[in-house]
Motif scaffolding. Structure first.
Motif, PDB file in Angstrom:
ATOM      1  N   UNK A  97      26.797  46.805  25.251  1.00 14.53           N
ATOM      2  CA  UNK A  97      25.975  46.546  26.171  1.00 14.53           C
ATOM      3  C   UNK A  97      25.461  47.865  27.191  1.00 14.53           C
ATOM      4  N   UNK A  98      26.845  48.733  27.293  1.00 16.45           N
ATOM      5  CA  UNK A  98      26.637  49.965  28.078  1.00 16.45           C
ATOM      6  C   UNK A  98      25.834  50.850  27.467  1.00 16.45           C
ATOM      7  N   UNK A  99      25.723  50.686  26.022  1.00 18.71           N
ATOM      8  CA  UNK A  99      24.597  51.657  25.269  1.00 18.71           C
ATOM      9  C   UNK A  99      23.035  51.116  25.392  1.00 18.71           C
ATOM     10  N   UNK A 100      22.881  50.203  26.326  1.00 18.40           N
ATOM     11  CA  UNK A 100      21.618  49.505  26.396  1.00 18.40           C
ATOM     12  C   UNK A 100      21.134  48.483  25.721  1.00 18.40           C
ATOM     13  N   UNK A 101      22.056  48.117  24.725  1.00 22.12           N
ATOM     14  CA  UNK A 101      21.608  47.150  23.522  1.00 22.12           C
ATOM     15  C   UNK A 101      21.875  45.604  23.942  1.00 22.12           C
ATOM     16  N   UNK A 102      21.204  44.780  23.679  1.00 19.07           N
ATOM     17  CA  UNK A 102      21.407  43.424  24.115  1.00 19.07           C
ATOM     18  C   UNK A 102      21.823  42.659  22.839  1.00 19.07           C
ATOM     19  N   UNK A 103      23.011  41.909  23.151  1.00 20.44           N
ATOM     20  CA  UNK A 103      23.481  41.069  22.023  1.00 20.44           C
ATOM     21  C   UNK A 103      22.376  40.005  21.576  1.00 20.44           C
ATOM     22  N   UNK A 104      22.574  39.707  20.379  1.00 20.19           N
ATOM     23  CA  UNK A 104      21.758  38.860  19.942  1.00 20.19           C
ATOM     24  C   UNK A 104      22.398  37.344  19.606  1.00 20.19           C
ATOM     25  N   UNK A 105      21.717  36.394  19.064  1.00 18.68           N
ATOM     26  CA  UNK A 105      22.295  35.026  18.866  1.00 18.68           C
ATOM     27  C   UNK A 105      23.587  35.116  17.815  1.00 18.68           C
ATOM     28  N   UNK A 118      24.918  33.722  27.981  1.00 21.72           N
ATOM     29  CA  UNK A 118      23.968  33.446  26.766  1.00 21.72           C
ATOM     30  C   UNK A 118      22.617  33.111  27.126  1.00 21.72           C
ATOM     31  N   UNK A 119      22.600  31.924  27.872  1.00 19.62           N
ATOM     32  CA  UNK A 119      21.217  31.758  28.484  1.00 19.62           C
ATOM     33  C   UNK A 119      20.930  32.350  29.903  1.00 19.62           C
ATOM     34  N   UNK A 120      22.064  32.396  30.752  1.00 16.27           N
ATOM     35  CA  UNK A 120      21.552  32.762  32.156  1.00 16.27           C
ATOM     36  C   UNK A 120      21.134  34.120  32.127  1.00 16.27           C
ATOM     37  N   UNK A 121      22.051  35.219  31.386  1.00 18.83           N
ATOM     38  CA  UNK A 121      21.607  36.472  31.570  1.00 18.83           C
ATOM     39  C   UNK A 121      20.802  37.024  30.378  1.00 18.83           C
ATOM     40  N   UNK A 122      20.975  36.363  29.228  1.00 19.74           N
ATOM     41  CA  UNK A 122      20.173  37.209  28.083  1.00 19.74           C
ATOM     42  C   UNK A 122      19.111  36.243  27.746  1.00 19.74           C
ATOM     43  N   UNK A 123      19.005  35.114  28.090  1.00 21.61           N
ATOM     44  CA  UNK A 123      17.736  34.127  27.841  1.00 21.61           C
ATOM     45  C   UNK A 123      17.808  33.762  26.333  1.00 21.61           C
ATOM     46  N   UNK A 145      27.215  28.390  18.510  1.00 14.81           N
ATOM     47  CA  UNK A 145      27.800  28.589  19.682  1.00 14.81           C
ATOM     48  C   UNK A 145      28.628  27.262  20.525  1.00 14.81           C
ATOM     49  N   UNK A 146      28.221  26.159  20.520  1.00 16.32           N
ATOM     50  CA  UNK A 146      28.885  25.190  20.979  1.00 16.32           C
ATOM     51  C   UNK A 146      30.162  24.957  20.131  1.00 16.32           C
ATOM     52  N   UNK A 147      29.980  24.972  18.575  1.00 14.77           N
ATOM     53  CA  UNK A 147      31.394  24.859  17.846  1.00 14.77           C
ATOM     54  C   UNK A 147      32.295  25.857  18.130  1.00 14.77           C
TER      55      UNK A 147
END
Length: 608
Positions: free
Chosen positions: A329-337, A363-368, A375-377
């Motif tokens: 994230x510091x390198x400007x890349x957003x994590x995906x699903x 997951x939803x609040x910051x990255x939409x 994820x639930x599991x």
């Protein structure tokens, strides 16, 4: 434009400074030359040059040319301008008579990931009685597999047969790929065997089909046949399809051979190949080599970052995985699903409960990103491993989707670890309704009862399994020695070296007892006396494989073993001491993660 035209028309280059924008370039270039220039723009994804070329093609009166129009549509689609492709297609008159134009737009939708648009346009095409060709079917089959519509794939196959297109190479390859993506490898195999001519895509798709159903032995055999019998040279798609087989078998030697092939053929800096290599090494228990490959890339995408995060997470180095997650994230890349699934799993295996819950909230609040069942599991596993079973059950009740088998099954597994009969029964009965023919759920409930000595309930669950015709999966472990894979079942005496193996086990048992080993007989889920329980524990499949490795491998070589079930707690304790008394590094991969044993300790930190 000068760079594109220079190889086409010296006359045009010589006079380029005197040509006015309104001048008919058609006087200088033929439609064939325009076609070559367009292909250059497509290959280089040069949108601006392509637009300028389109203008000159229109001025020259060639825009409706049968060869140029499909290429113009393809140009806009590969450059991410699907709307421009649609506008061009829509303003063409009499398009209902030309299959090439219709197919070019269907392909444009397919290449742009607009899978449903492909079929909407296909229906319009059929309404105008335009007969599809092999290219049409190839694009549609890709779309149907991406949409996960198996019945539609069957219908397209049937239609391709009626149109005599099914044995065209591109269609046959697309069918093999589609059936493979649905896990119907036997149908893919039938098609593959009937093909009169095969190319790289044929073999790559068939290797992928085998890999999709876990038939890794056939994947490897076909890879060899492709080179020896057919004389075909594997490409990056073949390599990416093959590497999971090396990881599944924990076949480091074979994976290293494929890696050497990649280097010899200049594929080592391909991002897709690099990601597959990282995954292969991580699933062979060698995250350090995976990290060296990761660092060899100057430009890294999200897939590459996710692969290396998973590499350390799988191998018990979850602190490094978390550090990389933040660095990405510091390198400007957003994590995906997928990245979130990987990092949540890492937190679960390391016991980082607070960190994992905080990440889940972002997951939803910051990255939409809308959380999914995976994820639930992971959150249920995070809470369950930490012994917070009631919190995990409340979490399941709070989620906004119907709990799946993976979510409920995760909590059921945690109930076995923590011997919680009450919640275990509730989860099991829900799973019996949701997955009535999954034997694993019945086995886990039976094990929960056995762990607390409720043998009558054990018998009831086993009778229920028999009535339903369900069988427990047999546990086995395997080890590769000199390109041969040896498989051991629990209490196995079928191996030619069986007597030697059991002698090694007896010696190991004496040594580890002196080192402090006390058998945990509560993990023998059978109603037998203590002496028999000791014998059962000593001959679990992973211990047999270790003994065989000690017999056959050099003293300085790590012993790498894979197991199709979870390593039991007693074996885990015993193997820690085996690593100490033998001074050997032991690497065991079970269904959940890797355990690296060395000098009496394990990389998992005994977090169960």
């Amino acid at each position: 434009m000068l760079s594109i035209y220079s190889s086409l028309s010296p006359h045009l280059v010589a006079n380029s400074s005197t040509v006015k924008p309104s001048q008919k370039i058609g006087q200088l270039l033929t439609s064939k030359e325009y076609s070559v220039a367009l292909q250059c723009c497509i290959d280089s994804k040069s949108l601006e040059q392509g637009k300028l070329l389109h203008t000159r093609i229109r001025e020259a009166g060639f825009e409706r040319n049968r060869d140029l129009l499909p290429k113009l549509i393809k140009l806009y689609s590969v450059c991410g301008q699907i709307e421009d492709a649609e506008k061009l297609f829509d303003r063409m008159s009499k398009r209902n008579s030309d299959v090439f134009l219709w197919t070019s737009m269907i392909c444009a939708y397919s290449n742009s990931g607009k899978w449903r648009n492909c079929f909407e346009l296909f229906l319009q095409m059929l309404e105008r009685r335009v007969r599809p060709d092999s290219y049409t079917f190839s694009a549609l089959l890709k779309a149907s597999s991406e949409l996960g519509l198996f019945e539609l794939t069957l219908q397209l196959h049937s239609m391709a047969v009626k149109c005599s297109c099914n044995m065209f190479l591109s269609v046959a390859n697309s069918l093999i790929y589609a059936y493979g993506s649905f896990g119907v490898a036997h149908e893919a195999h039938k098609l593959f065997e009937r093909m009169a001519v095969r190319d790289i895509a044929s073999f790559s798709s068939m290797i992928q089909a085998y890999s999709s159903v876990g038939n890794y032995a056939d994947s490897i055999a076909l890879f060899s046949t492709m080179q020896t019998a057919e004389g075909l040279r594997p490409n990056e798609l073949t390599i990416v399809s093959l590497l999971p087989a090396c990881g599944f078998f924990s076949s480091l030697r074979r994976g290293q051979a494929v890696h050497a092939y990649i280097i010899r053929n200049g594929l080592e800096f391909n991002l897709i190949v690099g990601s597959a290599l990282i995954t292969m090494y991580s699933r062979c228990g060698d995250p350090d080599v995976a990290y060296r490959i990761f660092n060899s890339f100057h430009r890294k995408n999200v897939v590459l970052w996710t692969s290396i995060i998973e590499a350390f997470a799988l191998n018990g180095r979850c602190d490094v995985a978390l550090s990389l997650f933040k660095k990405m994230q510091d390198h400007g890349l957003k994590p995906n699903y997928v990245t979130f699934v990987v990092i949540l799993s890492a937190c679960s295996h390391a016991g980082f409960i607070d960190e994992g819950l905080q990440i889940f909230e972002t997951i939803s609040e910051k990255f939409g990103i809308k959380p999914g069942v995976e994820h639930y599991a992971c959150v249920v596993d995070l809470l369950g491993r930490g012994g917070r079973l009631h919190d995990a059950e409340k979490f399941i009740e709070s989620i906004d989707i119907r709990p799946s088998g993976s979510v409920l099954g995760t909590l059921l597994g945690a109930c076995q670890v923590h011997r919680n009969v009450e919640i275990g029964e509730r989860m099991a009965y829900k799973l019996f309704e949701l997955e009535p023919h999954n034997p694993a759920n019945y086995v886990i409930l039976s094990n929960i009862y056995a762990s607390v000595g409720r043998w009558e309930n054990v018998g009831r669950v086993r009778r229920l399994m028999i009535a339903k015709g369900l069988m427990k999966d047999s546990g086995c472990s395997w080890i590769e020695i000199k390109d041969t894979i040896y498989v051991f079942g629990a209490h196995d005496r079928a191996h030619l070296d069986s007597d030697k193996i059991y002698r090694v086990l007896e010696e190991l048992s004496e040594k580890i007892v002196h080192a402090g080993y006390v058998p945990s007989t509560q993990f023998v889920l059978l109603d037998v006396d203590e002496n028999d329980k000791h014998k059962f524990l000593c001959s679990h499949s992973e211990r047999l494989a270790i003994a065989f490795g000690l017999l056959k491998l050099p003293a300085d070589m790590p012993i790498r073993i894979a197991k199709n079930l979870r390593v039991c707690k007693d074996c885990h304790d015993a193997i820690k001491l085996i690593s100490k008394v033998t001074s050997r590094q032991l690497v065991i991969r079970d269904t959940h993660r890797f355990h690296h044993f060395s000098r009496g300790s394990c990389s998992c930190g005994d977090y169960w």
